[in-house]
Design a protein around this motif. Structure first.
Motif, PDB file in Angstrom:
ATOM      1  N   THR A  10       0.836  -1.187   0.000  1.00 36.21           N
ATOM      2  CA  THR A  10       0.000   0.000   0.000  1.00 36.21           C
ATOM      3  C   THR A  10       0.875   1.243   0.000  1.00 36.21           C
ATOM      4  OG1 THR A  10      -1.732  -1.138   1.216  1.00 36.21           O
ATOM      5  CG2 THR A  10      -1.697   1.240   1.431  1.00 36.21           C
ATOM      6  N   VAL A  70      -2.965   6.398   4.922  1.00 34.31           N
ATOM      7  CA  VAL A  70      -3.258   5.924   3.575  1.00 34.31           C
ATOM      8  C   VAL A  70      -4.436   6.733   3.052  1.00 34.31           C
ATOM      9  CG1 VAL A  70      -3.954   3.951   2.157  1.00 34.31           C
ATOM     10  CG2 VAL A  70      -2.437   3.593   4.125  1.00 34.31           C
ATOM     11  N   THR A  97      -2.609  -5.137   4.188  1.00 33.19           N
ATOM     12  CA  THR A  97      -2.109  -4.242   3.141  1.00 33.19           C
ATOM     13  C   THR A  97      -0.629  -3.928   3.274  1.00 33.19           C
ATOM     14  OG1 THR A  97      -2.620  -2.227   4.361  1.00 33.19           O
ATOM     15  CG2 THR A  97      -4.378  -3.140   2.943  1.00 33.19           C
TER      16      THR A  97
END
Length: 158
Positions: A10, A70, A97
């Motif tokens: 990610t 994120v 992730t």
């Protein structure tokens, strides 16, 4: 690679936590803990908020709190000292992730002499996460010394 790891990492920004992050840190803690095989918190959310706010706003000497952000949202946080990993929680929407690994790697880089942590024995996913990343089990207890009175495991790196 197992099913809890993402094939593509990610895009995350790791940064020290700020006052504006406290609500998202509290939400991450409460929701991640509710989704994990661990006992429910023994304190109300208001006390959890106060406890985490103190960690962010008035850390003890040597303590740090970092977040993984994120898409503009706090998805995980870690609280640690040079010798101890106090908290590593990943919001359920971000589990798998890679943000937990990113934060653990950050702690390893900032605590190069090693550190320990406690994890509930029943939380086998967390124990496996740490074991896959090089931590080893060094002690097991019956839980009589923790607030939840639940068996736990001390792990260490390296």
């Amino acid at each position: 690679m197992n099913s809890t790891e993402s094939a593509t990492p990610t895009e995350a920004v790791l940064r020290p936590a700020e006052a504006e992050d406290i609500a998202e840190i509290v939400s991450t803690y409460v929701e991640a803990r509710a989704a994990a095989p661990m006992p429910p918190p023994i304190y109300p959310v208001s006390d959890i908020r106060e406890w985490l706010a103190v960690k962010v706003l008035a850390p003890q000497k040597g303590s740090q709190v970092w977040v993984a952000e994120v898409a503009g949202e706090v998805s995980a946080f870690v609280a640690f000292t040079p010798t101890w990993l106090d908290d590593l929680f990943v919001h359920p929407r971000a589990q798998g992730t890679g943000v937990g690994t990113m934060l653990l790697d950050l702690v390893k880089s900032l605590a190069p002499d090693g550190f320990g942590l406690w994890v509930f024995e029943m939380n086998t996913p967390a124990r496996a996460f740490y074991a896959r990343r090089g931590l080893r089990e060094v002690e097991r207890t019956d839980g009589s010394a923790n607030q939840e009175k639940t068996p736990d495991v001390r792990m260490a790196w390296p």
